[in-house]
Design an enzyme around this catalytic site. Structure first.
Site, short mmCIF file in Angstrom:
data_model
loop_
_atom_site.label_atom_id
_atom_site.label_comp_id
_atom_site.label_asym_id
_atom_site.label_seq_id
_atom_site.Cartn_x
_atom_site.Cartn_y
_atom_site.Cartn_z
CE1 TYR A 44 -4.39 -1.96 4.73
CE2 TYR A 44 -3.68 0.24 4.12
CZ TYR A 44 -4.06 -1.03 3.76
OH TYR A 44 -4.11 -1.40 2.43
CB SER A 95 -0.90 0.01 1.24
OG SER A 95 -1.52 1.27 1.42
#
Length: 332
Positions: free
Chosen positions: A154, A129
């Site tokens: 995350y 990501s």
């Protein structure tokens, strides 16, 4: 030979499975289909794949962090490659429910690594990501930039995935490619992402949350461009040649940015949404959220040079396509 696609009921996973099936691959999809967002949307994506591709697509509903369940599901499969897109997504939800990220993104990634090692797959492509760049203020983000200061759990789990993969490339010479995605949108997208949230609110005449007074920039990447990059990566495993790869590995492991390579002003994206929908938005100014970043933009030169990746879809093309799909899906 079978390609496993984890997260096959998810947004990107469904599109990747569709592209692989369309060119004659046999795909085995895995997804927990949890209730992080509407499971009916996930079921509709799976139905779409079954209707289009029949027996070439098979599916197991399971949590790939559950080792015995994963092992049982793949016991009879002749696995060639793995596209690991399944994960617990979302920056903000990681603040509310951190253990979900530990299970899916840490234990789950390790389980997929172990499966790939045990079966000696030709290539494992996995989702990282853009959030790994944290508060990086050097734009565009380069693969060589620091990624050791995550602003959310995350992001920390995604950086952990890259490190775990590097260790398996070193120890077991497992060919892998990690892809740092930048704000993906398009048909069959996720209801927890900006494009869907804003579209739903504008159509309902409700206010949209505009964080940091709209002084935000995102590298919005259309799904078709993302899929083209994933498939190109899958088709070209990194060589175990002792040469440095993007991301710094000397083993058969590389990391690429995959984005549109443009930082779009949030206010301008809202303008495009308004035009495509045919209604004005009610803009509600709000402060920055915890764990969020002001700007993202991908330097895609590494994947461009190595694999010929070149995104082609601007927001003025992609947003209206999403709006047409959204209206058709919801009947509005």
């Amino acid at each position: 030979m079978t390609v496993i696609v984890t997260g096959a009921a998810g947004f990107i996973g469904m599109h990747v499975a569709d592209a692989l099936l369309a060119r004659g691959e046999t795909v085995f999809g895995i997804d927990e289909c949890n209730a992080y967002y509407d499971p009916a949307l996930k079921a509709a994506r799976l139905a779409y794949l079954r209707d289009r591709h029949g027996a070439a697509f098979t599916f197991a509903k399971l949590n790939f962090a559950d080792t015995p369940a994963l092992d049982a599901a793949v016991a009879g499969l002749d696995i060639d490659r793995i596209v690991h897109l399944g994960a617990q997504a979302g920056v903000r939800y990681s603040i509310e429910n951190p253990m979900a990220y530990a299970r899916a993104n840490l234990v789950g990634h390790l389980n997929i690594l172990e499966l790939a090692r045990a079966r000696q797959v030709r290539h494992l492509v996995y989702a990282s990501s853009s959030s790994v760049y944290g508060g990086n203020d050097t734009v565009p983000f380069r693969v060589e930039d620091r990624t050791d200061r995550p602003l959310s759990l995350y992001a920390a789990t995604k950086k952990s995935n890259e490190l775990m993969s590097e260790s398996y490339a070193h120890l077991y010479r497992l060919p892998q490619t990690g892809l740092r995605f930048f704000t993906v949108y398009g048909p069959w997208g996720r209801p927890d992402m900006m494009m869907w949230i804003f579209t739903k609110a504008i159509l309902a005449g409700e206010p949209i949350p505009v964080f940091n007074a709209g002084r935000m920039e995102r590298d919005f990447t259309y799904i078709d461009d993302i899929v083209a990059g994933i498939v190109a990566a899958l088709d070209a495993p990194p060589a175990d040649d002792g040469q440095a790869k993007p991301g710094g590995s000397m083993g058969p492991h590389r990391v690429y940015n995959i984005g549109n390579s443009r930082a779009e002003q949030l206010g301008e994206v809202i303008d495009v949404l308004e035009q495509a929908i045919g209604r004005k938005a009610i803009r509600q100014d709000l402060p920055m959220q915890a764990g969020d970043v002001v700007r993202t933009c991908a330097d895609v030169s590494a994947i461009g040079n190595d694999l010929g990746f070149a995104p082609t879809t601007s927001i003025t093309e992609g947003v209206p396509r999403f709006i047409r799909w959204y209206r058709d899906y919801h009947g509005v």
